[in-house]
Motif scaffolding. Sequence first.
Motif, PDB file in Angstrom:
ATOM      1  N   UNK A  10       6.120   8.779 -10.672  1.00  0.00           N
ATOM      2  CA  UNK A  10       7.536   8.535 -10.412  1.00  0.00           C
ATOM      3  C   UNK A  10       7.844   8.558  -8.920  1.00  0.00           C
ATOM      4  N   UNK A  11       7.082   9.352  -8.157  1.00  0.00           N
ATOM      5  CA  UNK A  11       7.313   9.445  -6.713  1.00  0.00           C
ATOM      6  C   UNK A  11       6.950   8.147  -6.004  1.00  0.00           C
ATOM      7  N   UNK A  12       5.926   7.445  -6.506  1.00  0.00           N
ATOM      8  CA  UNK A  12       5.538   6.169  -5.899  1.00  0.00           C
ATOM      9  C   UNK A  12       6.707   5.188  -5.986  1.00  0.00           C
ATOM     10  N   UNK A  13       7.303   5.074  -7.173  1.00  0.00           N
ATOM     11  CA  UNK A  13       8.427   4.146  -7.349  1.00  0.00           C
ATOM     12  C   UNK A  13       9.608   4.538  -6.471  1.00  0.00           C
ATOM     13  N   UNK A  73      11.880   7.874 -13.502  1.00  0.00           N
ATOM     14  CA  UNK A  73      11.431   8.489 -14.748  1.00  0.00           C
ATOM     15  C   UNK A  73      11.891   7.673 -15.953  1.00  0.00           C
ATOM     16  N   UNK A  74      13.098   7.093 -15.862  1.00  0.00           N
ATOM     17  CA  UNK A  74      13.627   6.286 -16.972  1.00  0.00           C
ATOM     18  C   UNK A  74      12.785   5.031 -17.187  1.00  0.00           C
ATOM     19  N   UNK A 100       0.842  -1.188   0.000  1.00  0.00           N
ATOM     20  CA  UNK A 100       0.000   0.000   0.000  1.00  0.00           C
ATOM     21  C   UNK A 100       0.882   1.245   0.000  1.00  0.00           C
ATOM     22  N   UNK A 101       0.405   2.287  -0.658  1.00  0.00           N
ATOM     23  CA  UNK A 101       1.058   3.586  -0.649  1.00  0.00           C
ATOM     24  C   UNK A 101       0.000   4.582  -0.196  1.00  0.00           C
ATOM     25  N   UNK A 153       5.475  10.320 -16.665  1.00  0.00           N
ATOM     26  CA  UNK A 153       6.230  10.313 -15.413  1.00  0.00           C
ATOM     27  C   UNK A 153       5.463  10.995 -14.289  1.00  0.00           C
ATOM     28  N   UNK A 154       4.744  12.035 -14.621  1.00  0.00           N
ATOM     29  CA  UNK A 154       4.024  12.808 -13.609  1.00  0.00           C
ATOM     30  C   UNK A 154       2.521  12.498 -13.608  1.00  0.00           C
TER      31      UNK A 154
END
Length: 73
Positions: A16-19, A32-33, A3-4, A50-51
């Motif tokens: 990208x922030x989740x990863x 992002x890559x 969970x996040x 990415x966003x």
Amino acid sequence: MHDFALLSGDEYVELYKVLKVQGLVNGGGDAKHVISEGLVTVNGEVDTRKRKKCVVGDVIEFNGVSIKIVPAE
């Protein structure tokens, strides 16, 4: 499935922030890559934004790991 939890008051989190926060990549640049390479799915569909705004209920998958966005506690 992991969970996040969104931060209190947030309606979404950028993909990208989740990863990055989940530690699935070494940093924002790596996140992002892998997203731009089409290696990440959101709700079963490849998403290269990415966003992308991920909201409660979205399921992100990368490298065999599933993460569900949940409301702030």
